[in-house]
Design a protein around this motif. Structure first.
Motif, PDB file in Angstrom:
ATOM      1  N   TRP A 135      42.518  48.125  52.088  1.00  0.00           N
ATOM      2  CA  TRP A 135      41.877  46.723  52.011  1.00  0.00           C
ATOM      3  C   TRP A 135      41.293  46.640  50.574  1.00  0.00           C
ATOM      4  O   TRP A 135      41.594  45.739  49.749  1.00  0.00           O
ATOM      5  N   GLU A 167      40.006  40.061  44.092  1.00  0.00           N
ATOM      6  CA  GLU A 167      39.216  39.577  45.225  1.00  0.00           C
ATOM      7  C   GLU A 167      39.860  38.195  45.652  1.00  0.00           C
ATOM      8  O   GLU A 167      40.021  37.842  46.666  1.00  0.00           O
ATOM      9  N   PRO A 208      43.078  35.746  45.250  1.00  0.00           N
ATOM     10  CA  PRO A 208      44.497  35.725  45.083  1.00  0.00           C
ATOM     11  C   PRO A 208      44.689  34.828  43.330  1.00  0.00           C
ATOM     12  O   PRO A 208      43.758  33.675  43.382  1.00  0.00           O
TER      13      PRO A 208
END
Ligand code: HEC
Ligand code: HEC
Length: 208
Positions: A94, A174, A176
């Motif tokens: 992630w 962070e 898109p």
């Protein structure tokens, strides 16, 4: 997320491959030969190239130095039976997918200072909004794969079986990034040099 969402299909493929492998080699095996003899030899092009390999065992000493990953205590969207090691691996994915560090979503605990003099992270704490957003994002991604991408995969027999992941949208950011259609490619060639000036920024490109 990627790992767990892929596991069922990977396991199914491995089982299928194992079954085919067992069937193709069964002729030499006294235990399974009787069933096979009445069906003739299985098609050779379905034979697995070798014994299928399962995923490497998680959380066991496998060459890498063992570190202590305590079992998670506050999972709300991830499978509750995930080990500390599995959660850790997913978290690294992630963080990498968003181009951030752990403290983007997790807080440090000023009352729990480690041997290096710095506060340890309190990963179970929920006070950062980005952690809550990440939970929503995880559930969204799972649902996209379960309800939609899986159906596309069923139709797309030659497809790559590619699920949606955090990185599909985030690509190391962070937030898109807006996708900007590359004007020159879109207009059918490099340079766009037909003597006409390129359209002003923001103008709708002419359909090709
Ligand atoms: C984009 C946000 C985000 C980033 C970045 C992130 N985490 Fe997490 N982390 C979460 C969320 C959300 C959960 C809770 C998942 C749930 O509720 O099932 C979690 C849970 C955890 C847990 C389990 C805590 C518990 O006891 O329940 C650990 C440990 C953890 N993260 C470690 C890390 C580490 C180490 C990093 C950096 C490599 C990291 N995280 C980066 C969002 C993030
Ligand atoms: C289908 C595309 C898509 C996928 C897949 C996706 N995201 Fe997102 N994400 C977005 C969009 C769009 C936003 C911006 C939402 C907004 O405007 O607040 C966002 C915002 C976020 C934010 C807030 C960022 C900020 O700076 O406030 C976090 C954290 C986040 N996503 C984590 C994740 C994680 C973790 C995953 C994988 C489990 C994931 N996202 C998967 C599209 C996606």
């Amino acid at each position: 997320m990627k790992i767990t969402s892929l596991l069922p299909s990977a396991a199914a493929v491995a089982l299928l491959a194992a079954a085919v492998f067992a069937a193709t080699t069964g002729a030499q095996s006294p235990q399974t030969a009787p069933q096979n003899s009445s069906q003739g030899p299985p098609p050779a092009d379905q034979a697995a190239p070798g014994v299928p390999q399962g995923p490497p065992p998680q959380g066991t000493p496998g060459g890498r130095p063992m570190r202590n990953y305590p079992p998670p205590t506050n999972l709300q969207v991830l499978p509750k039976d995930m080990t500390g090691r599995q959660v850790r691996d997913m978290m690294e994915t992630w963080a990498g997918s968003l181009g951030v560090h752990c403290d983007f979503c997790h807080t440090a605990d000023p009352k729990n200072v480690g041997p290096n003099g710095r506060p340890r992270m309190n990963f179970a704490d929920d006070s950062k909004p980005d952690k809550q957003i990440a939970r929503i994002m995880y559930s969204m991604t799972q649902q996209m794969n379960k309800d939609y991408i899986s159906k596309a995969m069923d139709l797309d027999k030659d497809g790559m079986g590619k699920p949606v992941t955090c990185g599909t949208c985030h690509r190391g950011h962070e937030m898109p990034e807006d996708f900007v259609i590359p004007r020159e490619e879109h207009r059918g060639g490099p340079g766009g040099g037909e003597g006409t000036p390129p359209p002003a920024a923001g103008a709708t490109p002419a359909p090709n």
